[in-house]
Design a protein around this motif. Structure first.
Motif, PDB file in Angstrom:
ATOM      1  N   ILE A 145      66.931   9.836  44.628  1.00 17.68           N
ATOM      2  CA  ILE A 145      67.526   9.121  44.902  1.00 17.68           C
ATOM      3  C   ILE A 145      67.923   8.840  46.221  1.00 17.68           C
ATOM      4  N   GLY A 146      67.318   7.978  46.837  1.00 19.10           N
ATOM      5  CA  GLY A 146      67.160   7.561  48.208  1.00 19.10           C
ATOM      6  C   GLY A 146      65.382   8.220  48.733  1.00 19.10           C
ATOM      7  N   CYS A 147      64.591   6.224  49.020  1.00 15.37           N
ATOM      8  CA  CYS A 147      63.026   6.667  48.474  1.00 15.37           C
ATOM      9  C   CYS A 147      62.057   6.993  51.148  1.00 15.37           C
ATOM     10  N   GLY A 148      62.824   7.972  51.250  1.00 15.92           N
ATOM     11  CA  GLY A 148      62.583   7.738  52.996  1.00 15.92           C
ATOM     12  C   GLY A 148      61.334   8.977  52.888  1.00 15.92           C
ATOM     13  N   THR A 149      61.448   9.655  54.731  1.00 16.35           N
ATOM     14  CA  THR A 149      60.991  10.126  54.479  1.00 16.35           C
ATOM     15  C   THR A 149      61.992  11.935  54.339  1.00 16.35           C
ATOM     16  N   LEU A 150      62.590  11.796  53.890  1.00 14.02           N
ATOM     17  CA  LEU A 150      63.492  12.993  53.595  1.00 14.02           C
ATOM     18  C   LEU A 150      62.317  13.502  51.253  1.00 14.02           C
ATOM     19  N   ALA A 151      62.653  12.106  51.020  1.00 12.61           N
ATOM     20  CA  ALA A 151      61.702  12.257  49.461  1.00 12.61           C
ATOM     21  C   ALA A 151      61.034  12.287  49.297  1.00 12.61           C
ATOM     22  N   GLN A 152      59.429  12.023  50.902  1.00 12.24           N
ATOM     23  CA  GLN A 152      58.639  12.460  50.634  1.00 12.24           C
ATOM     24  C   GLN A 152      58.649  13.902  51.047  1.00 12.24           C
ATOM     25  N   ALA A 153      59.044  14.292  51.449  1.00 12.57           N
ATOM     26  CA  ALA A 153      59.206  16.025  52.489  1.00 12.57           C
ATOM     27  C   ALA A 153      59.356  16.932  50.766  1.00 12.57           C
ATOM     28  N   HIS A 154      60.702  16.034  49.712  1.00  9.13           N
ATOM     29  CA  HIS A 154      60.759  17.421  48.831  1.00  9.13           C
ATOM     30  C   HIS A 154      59.742  16.948  47.823  1.00  9.13           C
ATOM     31  N   ALA A 155      59.186  15.680  48.139  1.00  3.55           N
ATOM     32  CA  ALA A 155      58.416  15.785  46.429  1.00  3.55           C
ATOM     33  C   ALA A 155      57.009  16.149  47.178  1.00  3.55           C
ATOM     34  N   THR A 156      56.511  16.783  48.512  1.00  2.00           N
ATOM     35  CA  THR A 156      56.316  16.916  48.471  1.00  2.00           C
ATOM     36  C   THR A 156      55.640  18.928  48.548  1.00  2.00           C
ATOM     37  N   LEU A 157      56.880  18.775  48.591  1.00  2.00           N
ATOM     38  CA  LEU A 157      56.832  20.566  48.539  1.00  2.00           C
ATOM     39  C   LEU A 157      57.284  21.491  46.850  1.00  2.00           C
ATOM     40  N   LEU A 158      57.451  20.032  46.117  1.00  2.00           N
ATOM     41  CA  LEU A 158      58.509  20.416  44.827  1.00  2.00           C
ATOM     42  C   LEU A 158      57.240  20.252  43.839  1.00  2.00           C
ATOM     43  N   LEU A 159      56.034  19.360  44.325  1.00  2.00           N
ATOM     44  CA  LEU A 159      55.121  19.129  43.687  1.00  2.00           C
ATOM     45  C   LEU A 159      53.930  20.868  43.766  1.00  2.00           C
ATOM     46  N   ALA A 160      54.194  21.055  44.526  1.00  2.00           N
ATOM     47  CA  ALA A 160      53.942  22.461  45.344  1.00  2.00           C
ATOM     48  C   ALA A 160      54.323  23.697  44.634  1.00  2.00           C
ATOM     49  N   SER A 161      55.555  23.639  44.406  1.00  2.37           N
ATOM     50  CA  SER A 161      56.530  24.619  44.163  1.00  2.37           C
ATOM     51  C   SER A 161      57.170  24.768  42.799  1.00  2.37           C
ATOM     52  N   VAL A 162      56.617  23.991  41.872  1.00  2.00           N
ATOM     53  CA  VAL A 162      57.153  24.186  41.187  1.00  2.00           C
ATOM     54  C   VAL A 162      56.207  22.957  39.770  1.00  2.00           C
ATOM     55  N   PRO A 163      55.788  23.961  39.103  1.00  7.13           N
ATOM     56  CA  PRO A 163      54.066  23.420  38.751  1.00  7.13           C
ATOM     57  C   PRO A 163      54.380  23.160  36.996  1.00  7.13           C
ATOM     58  N   THR A 164      56.155  23.230  36.745  1.00  9.39           N
ATOM     59  CA  THR A 164      55.972  22.741  35.402  1.00  9.39           C
ATOM     60  C   THR A 164      56.523  20.490  35.660  1.00  9.39           C
ATOM     61  N   LEU A 165      56.411  20.395  36.648  1.00  6.13           N
ATOM     62  CA  LEU A 165      57.524  18.973  36.349  1.00  6.13           C
ATOM     63  C   LEU A 165      56.236  18.178  35.988  1.00  6.13           C
ATOM     64  N   GLY A 166      56.700  16.999  35.438  1.00  8.67           N
ATOM     65  CA  GLY A 166      55.786  16.820  34.369  1.00  8.67           C
ATOM     66  C   GLY A 166      55.704  15.025  35.078  1.00  8.67           C
ATOM     67  N   GLU A 167      57.238  15.058  35.151  1.00  9.83           N
ATOM     68  CA  GLU A 167      57.709  13.221  35.777  1.00  9.83           C
ATOM     69  C   GLU A 167      58.759  13.122  36.778  1.00  9.83           C
ATOM     70  N   VAL A 168      58.049  12.077  37.885  1.00 14.09           N
ATOM     71  CA  VAL A 168      59.515  11.158  39.040  1.00 14.09           C
ATOM     72  C   VAL A 168      59.807  10.194  39.029  1.00 14.09           C
ATOM     73  N   ILE A 169      61.248  10.086  38.635  1.00 13.96           N
ATOM     74  CA  ILE A 169      61.880   8.964  38.464  1.00 13.96           C
ATOM     75  C   ILE A 169      62.024   8.718  40.004  1.00 13.96           C
ATOM     76  N   ALA A 170      61.730   7.722  40.163  1.00 16.03           N
ATOM     77  CA  ALA A 170      63.099   7.826  41.475  1.00 16.03           C
ATOM     78  C   ALA A 170      63.641   6.086  41.560  1.00 16.03           C
ATOM     79  N   TYR A 171      64.374   6.163  42.799  1.00 16.23           N
ATOM     80  CA  TYR A 171      65.274   5.037  43.000  1.00 16.23           C
ATOM     81  C   TYR A 171      65.911   4.638  44.736  1.00 16.23           C
TER      82      TYR A 171
END
Length: 356
Positions: free
Chosen positions: A148-174
């Protein structure tokens, strides 16, 4: 001494591109974990930050923060200062909300040894705290991430969480600004592994979080809106921004975790700090704020993230537990990451040597 004849010395200057290059071989989550544990053991120095706020010519809120910090490691201390400046109107200009510098000092001479762009480290270490929380507190197989909130911090979280939580299969944004969620999801699609994800822009915040195992609000709101009945059983809410959760969502959580209770409780702008002042939230020791009478049914903070990382607290007890983490964000985390960046830069000759 003749002030015009000081012996010349140099320091390493790292641009944003240099910092990003140096971090490619750095485990940022490990750096943050080490710093949190050192801090919990009393092996850090964390003075009060200096805060300067003002209103821009366009009426937007702006501020400058100066945040010194030191870590006392077995290999030797690391000492630094983070300055980070922000204007909430910057995203409308097409630039990140925050920017600044991180400075590292020589332990013996106190002279600068490295100066580097701060915003990338700041965003990534913030995301690293969330990744660390996900590693220790998320359900066994987290599938869906809500941003929730799609700025710089959201990009950082997406980058690191995709690399560190391999079971993720869906990302929902608002995001309340039209088009920002779609832009973030396009960024996510271009990340390593992003092509395998289901990506969705939600019509509203409740829809965004309803099915999420991991909820990450990174907004600038000042009034809570995420109610407890919005959240999926077993959800981990990394409450990165200050006020997205309602008081009821915090009070009803099965586990409440902070990074530093003293900092969180003393902050009058933060939801948990306000709850502590009102008597509805007790510290990890079960005590109210001095001079405050606790309200009936007051919620207690359970632990620090360092307690869980170090095994001093068991963390999640059941797969249906709803867990709230509320990190304050500390300069020692920036200093810890910056020191690893400096070491990589020196080893690989990244950046420029400038004379003082």
């Amino acid at each position: 001494m003749d002030f015009e004849r000081y012996p010349e010395s140099s320091f390493r200057y790292l641009t944003r591109a240099d910092v990003i290059e140096a971090t490619r071989r750095i485990d940022i989550v490990d750096a943050v974990a080490e710093a949190l544990v050192l801090h919990s053991e009393g092996r850090s120095v964390l003075p009060e930050e200096a805060y300067l706020g003002w209103t821009t010519s366009g009426g937007a809120a702006a501020r400058c923060l100066a945040m010194p910090g030191a870590l006392i490691r077995e290999s030797g201390p690391v000492i630094g200062l983070k300055t980070i400046n922000a204007s909430v109107a910057n995203p409308d200009r097409g630039i990140p909300r925050s920017q600044g510098f991180t400075l590292l000092l020589d332990v013996d001479t106190a002279r600068p040894v490295a100066l580097m762009e701060a915003a990338y480290i700041s965003a990534m270490r913030t995301a690293a705290v969330t990744a660390l929380a996900a590693r220790h507190l998320a359900v066994e197989v987290p599938r869906t991430l809500a941003l929730i909130g799609c700025g710089t911090l959201a990009q950082a979280h997406a980058t690191l969480l995709l690399a560190s939580v391999p079971t993720l299969g869906e990302v929902i944004a608002y995001d309340i600004t039209p088009g920002r969620a779609e832009s973030l999801l396009a960024f996510v699609a271009g990340l390593p592994g992003g092509e395998r994800l289901a990506l969705k822009a939600a019509a509203g915040p409740r829809e965004c979080v309803a099915d999420a195992d991991l909820v990450v609000p990174v907004t600038t709101v000042t009034e809570g809106y995420i109610e407890p009945d919005w959240l999926k059983a077993g959800a981990l809410i990394a409450h990165v921004s200050l006020d997205d959760l309602t008081q009821e969502a915090v009070s009803s959580a099965d586990l409440v975790v902070v990074d530093d209770w003293g900092l969180v409780s003393d902050d009058p702008r933060r939801l948990l700090g306000r709850m502590h002042r009102a008597g509805s939230l007790l510290g990890p020791d079960g005590l109210p704020r001095p001079g405050v009478t606790p309200l009936p049914g007051a919620r207690r903070v359970d632990a620090s993230l360092a307690d869980i990382v170090a095994g001093r607290h068991p963390g999640r007890r059941g797969q249906n537990d709803v867990i709230v983490t509320n990190p304050f964000g500390m300069s020692i985390l920036d200093v810890a990451v910056a020191d690893r960046v400096r070491a990589q830069a020196e080893a690989r000759d990244i950046g420029s040597l400038l004379s003082l």
